[in-house]
Design a protein around this motif. Structure first.
Motif, PDB file in Angstrom:
ATOM      1  N   LEU A  79      -3.493   5.985   6.960  1.00 28.84           N
ATOM      2  CA  LEU A  79      -4.233   4.848   7.500  1.00 28.84           C
ATOM      3  C   LEU A  79      -5.267   5.273   8.532  1.00 28.84           C
ATOM      4  O   LEU A  79      -6.339   4.674   8.644  1.00 28.84           O
ATOM      5  CB  LEU A  79      -3.256   3.842   8.112  1.00 28.84           C
ATOM      6  CG  LEU A  79      -2.308   3.151   7.136  1.00 28.84           C
ATOM      7  CD1 LEU A  79      -1.305   2.293   7.883  1.00 28.84           C
ATOM      8  CD2 LEU A  79      -3.088   2.301   6.129  1.00 28.84           C
TER       9      LEU A  79
ATOM     10  N   LEU B 250      -8.190   6.368   6.664  1.00 29.36           N
ATOM     11  CA  LEU B 250      -8.831   5.216   6.021  1.00 29.36           C
ATOM     12  C   LEU B 250      -9.655   4.411   7.013  1.00 29.36           C
ATOM     13  O   LEU B 250     -10.665   3.802   6.648  1.00 29.36           O
ATOM     14  CB  LEU B 250      -7.769   4.314   5.388  1.00 29.36           C
ATOM     15  CG  LEU B 250      -7.107   4.816   4.099  1.00 29.36           C
ATOM     16  CD1 LEU B 250      -6.064   3.814   3.620  1.00 29.36           C
ATOM     17  CD2 LEU B 250      -8.137   5.066   3.008  1.00 29.36           C
ATOM     18  N   SER B 251      -9.236   4.390   8.276  1.00 30.74           N
ATOM     19  CA  SER B 251      -9.967   3.624   9.288  1.00 30.74           C
ATOM     20  C   SER B 251     -11.353   4.203   9.559  1.00 30.74           C
ATOM     21  O   SER B 251     -12.213   3.527  10.119  1.00 30.74           O
ATOM     22  CB  SER B 251      -9.167   3.576  10.598  1.00 30.74           C
ATOM     23  OG  SER B 251      -9.071   4.865  11.176  1.00 30.74           O
TER      24      SER B 251
ATOM     25  N   THR C 202     -12.053  -4.093   7.877  1.00 34.06           N
ATOM     26  CA  THR C 202     -11.037  -3.885   8.926  1.00 34.06           C
ATOM     27  C   THR C 202      -9.862  -4.834   8.771  1.00 34.06           C
ATOM     28  O   THR C 202      -8.715  -4.473   9.074  1.00 34.06           O
ATOM     29  CB  THR C 202     -11.658  -4.066  10.321  1.00 34.06           C
ATOM     30  OG1 THR C 202     -12.293  -5.350  10.401  1.00 34.06           O
ATOM     31  CG2 THR C 202     -12.689  -2.979  10.591  1.00 34.06           C
TER      32      THR C 202
ATOM     33  N   LEU D  90     -13.917   0.680   5.008  1.00 37.30           N
ATOM     34  CA  LEU D  90     -13.037  -0.358   4.489  1.00 37.30           C
ATOM     35  C   LEU D  90     -13.107  -1.578   5.395  1.00 37.30           C
ATOM     36  O   LEU D  90     -13.299  -1.455   6.610  1.00 37.30           O
ATOM     37  CB  LEU D  90     -11.587   0.141   4.432  1.00 37.30           C
ATOM     38  CG  LEU D  90     -11.181   1.053   3.271  1.00 37.30           C
ATOM     39  CD1 LEU D  90      -9.714   1.417   3.411  1.00 37.30           C
ATOM     40  CD2 LEU D  90     -11.427   0.399   1.928  1.00 37.30           C
TER      41      LEU D  90
ATOM     42  N   THR E  78     -10.140   3.674  -1.686  1.00 38.99           N
ATOM     43  CA  THR E  78     -11.451   4.018  -1.128  1.00 38.99           C
ATOM     44  C   THR E  78     -12.583   3.779  -2.122  1.00 38.99           C
ATOM     45  O   THR E  78     -13.753   3.810  -1.744  1.00 38.99           O
ATOM     46  CB  THR E  78     -11.484   5.483  -0.669  1.00 38.99           C
ATOM     47  OG1 THR E  78     -11.309   6.355  -1.804  1.00 38.99           O
ATOM     48  CG2 THR E  78     -10.375   5.761   0.341  1.00 38.99           C
TER      49      THR E  78
ATOM     50  N   LEU F 173      -7.706  -3.413   6.098  1.00 42.10           N
ATOM     51  CA  LEU F 173      -6.987  -2.264   6.641  1.00 42.10           C
ATOM     52  C   LEU F 173      -5.786  -2.715   7.457  1.00 42.10           C
ATOM     53  O   LEU F 173      -4.705  -2.110   7.392  1.00 42.10           O
ATOM     54  CB  LEU F 173      -7.922  -1.422   7.503  1.00 42.10           C
ATOM     55  CG  LEU F 173      -7.397  -0.058   7.971  1.00 42.10           C
ATOM     56  CD1 LEU F 173      -7.039   0.816   6.781  1.00 42.10           C
ATOM     57  CD2 LEU F 173      -8.421   0.633   8.849  1.00 42.10           C
ATOM     58  N   ASP F 174      -5.950  -3.796   8.222  1.00 37.65           N
ATOM     59  CA  ASP F 174      -4.822  -4.342   8.985  1.00 37.65           C
ATOM     60  C   ASP F 174      -3.701  -4.784   8.056  1.00 37.65           C
ATOM     61  O   ASP F 174      -2.514  -4.567   8.339  1.00 37.65           O
ATOM     62  CB  ASP F 174      -5.281  -5.531   9.836  1.00 37.65           C
ATOM     63  CG  ASP F 174      -6.131  -5.099  11.019  1.00 37.65           C
ATOM     64  OD1 ASP F 174      -6.087  -3.911  11.387  1.00 37.65           O
ATOM     65  OD2 ASP F 174      -6.850  -5.949  11.572  1.00 37.65           O
TER      66      ASP F 174
ATOM     67  N   SER G 256      -1.732  -1.860   6.676  1.00 38.50           N
ATOM     68  CA  SER G 256      -0.831  -1.234   7.646  1.00 38.50           C
ATOM     69  C   SER G 256       0.496  -1.969   7.755  1.00 38.50           C
ATOM     70  O   SER G 256       1.509  -1.386   8.148  1.00 38.50           O
ATOM     71  CB  SER G 256      -1.509  -1.165   9.019  1.00 38.50           C
ATOM     72  OG  SER G 256      -1.669  -2.462   9.581  1.00 38.50           O
TER      73      SER G 256
ATOM     74  N   GLN H   7     -13.017  -5.641  -2.112  1.00 41.02           N
ATOM     75  CA  GLN H   7     -12.149  -5.689  -0.934  1.00 41.02           C
ATOM     76  C   GLN H   7     -11.992  -7.124  -0.435  1.00 41.02           C
ATOM     77  O   GLN H   7     -10.889  -7.574  -0.104  1.00 41.02           O
ATOM     78  CB  GLN H   7     -12.724  -4.817   0.183  1.00 41.02           C
ATOM     79  CG  GLN H   7     -12.728  -3.338  -0.122  1.00 41.02           C
ATOM     80  CD  GLN H   7     -13.377  -2.533   0.990  1.00 41.02           C
ATOM     81  OE1 GLN H   7     -13.120  -2.764   2.172  1.00 41.02           O
ATOM     82  NE2 GLN H   7     -14.220  -1.583   0.633  1.00 41.02           N
TER      83      GLN H   7
ATOM     84  N   CYS I 268       2.867  -0.720   4.380  1.00 37.54           N
ATOM     85  CA  CYS I 268       2.477   0.616   3.937  1.00 37.54           C
ATOM     86  C   CYS I 268       3.718   1.470   3.717  1.00 37.54           C
ATOM     87  O   CYS I 268       4.619   1.500   4.561  1.00 37.54           O
ATOM     88  CB  CYS I 268       1.555   1.259   4.975  1.00 37.54           C
ATOM     89  SG  CYS I 268       1.060   2.951   4.573  1.00 37.54           S
TER      90      CYS I 268
ATOM     91  N   HIS J 140       0.833  -1.201   0.000  1.00 37.83           N
ATOM     92  CA  HIS J 140       0.000   0.000   0.000  1.00 37.83           C
ATOM     93  C   HIS J 140       0.868   1.253   0.000  1.00 37.83           C
ATOM     94  O   HIS J 140       1.832   1.352   0.755  1.00 37.83           O
ATOM     95  CB  HIS J 140      -0.919   0.019   1.221  1.00 37.83           C
ATOM     96  CG  HIS J 140      -1.819   1.215   1.257  1.00 37.83           C
ATOM     97  ND1 HIS J 140      -2.798   1.437   0.315  1.00 37.83           N
ATOM     98  CD2 HIS J 140      -1.867   2.283   2.112  1.00 37.83           C
ATOM     99  CE1 HIS J 140      -3.419   2.578   0.589  1.00 37.83           C
ATOM    100  NE2 HIS J 140      -2.869   3.110   1.668  1.00 37.83           N
TER     101      HIS J 140
END
Length: 288
Positions: free
Chosen positions: A236, A239-240, A246, A244, A203, A249-250, A253, A210, A256, A148
């Motif tokens: 991030l 973004l949280s 979760t 998105l 996004t 998203l983890d 991170s 996703q 990134c 990312h």
């Protein structure tokens, strides 16, 4: 599936770059005297270059480049930028993981790090340097099939994505929006081969898209399968607050890259991208 501790190979490769490009070693120490800390990004003391390692206002330690008085101001800036970019997130993550697992262990040295003198004295030994010979033929492989990029410029984000694509020697660079129609499973993705799939704005992904990417990277992947590079104009934390997944998203991170902090020189950028996202795969020695 991910290593939660500070990866010693990061430190070794950082030392390798400093030694080969600038002829300098590296020491990393816990900051003992807070009164000596300066607010600058780096400063000199005697002949040595001192680089404070900070993250979110916390002082994690200081990196020292011995005998750096022969480097001009531009090279000192480059060295400082490279060291901080690598060590700040790595040491912060290590610090948080150690604190969470056992606060009492924070002041104890890690045995595996002692081998590379992480908090010790002196540059790499001759044995350590020979094991990372720059002239050795190596094969590099990805540490993850999802990378990312976060940065304030869509143009610069794509430029970094293209650099990564070239470094990994993939056969095609394709926007996700151009090929997503017929993709319904991880098998569909794998069949595309060793291409780079670029998501310009993460996004914009819907829920099913996703979930497809998350499922793809949750399975073991191989070098002849696609690499996903996602991008966003916000960090991030922002973004949280968006809808998105979760778990996705983890994953973002973990690998990134902050584009706005990337080195400006082509060689500096190449060094950092290789350090963050590629690992060297050495052939097993032939029995004598």
């Amino acid at each position: 599936m991910h290593n939660a501790t500070l990866d010693s190979s990061f430190i070794l490769k950082l030392k390798q770059i400093l030694a080969s490009r600038y002829g300098k070693g590296l020491q990393i120490r816990q900051l003992m005297d807070m009164g000596e800390l300066k607010s600058d990004d780096f400063f000199t003391r005697g002949r040595d270059l001192h680089i404070p390692i900070r993250m979110n206002g916390s002082i994690l330690g200081t990196a020292i480049v011995p005998s750096a008085d022969d480097l001009n101001s531009e090279k000192r800036e480059d060295v400082s930028h490279l060291v901080r970019m690598v060590l700040e997130p790595a040491m912060h993550k290590w610090y948080l993981d150690r604190k969470e697992s056992n606060l009492a262990e924070l002041n104890k040295p890690l045995p595996n790090l002692e081998k590379i003198h992480l908090f010790g004295e002196g540059p790499l030994s001759s044995e350590e340097m020979s094991s990372f010979d720059l002239t050795q033929e190596t094969e590099q492989e990805l540490i993850s099939y999802l990378i990312h990029l976060e940065g304030s410029s869509a143009v610069k984000n794509k430029k970094i994505a293209l650099h990564l694509h070239e470094l990994t020697r993939r056969w095609a660079f394709v926007p996700f929006n151009d090929i997503k129609g017929p993709l319904h499973s991880t098998q569909d993705l794998a069949k595309l081969g060793a291409m780079t799939i670029y998501v310009e704005d993460i996004t914009t992904l819907n829920t099913s898209e996703q979930e497809l990417i998350l499922e793809y990277i949750s399975e073991e992947r191989f070098s002849d399968e696609p690499l996903f590079i996602t991008s966003s104009l916000v960090g991030l934390k922002e973004l949280s607050q968006i809808s998105l997944n979760t778990k996705l998203l983890d994953e973002l991170s973990i690998n990134c890259f902050e584009v706005d902090r990337a080195p400006l020189t082509p060689q500096g950028l190449k060094d950092v991208l290789e350090l963050f996202f590629l690992k060297e795969k050495y052939d097993a020695p032939t029995p004598g």
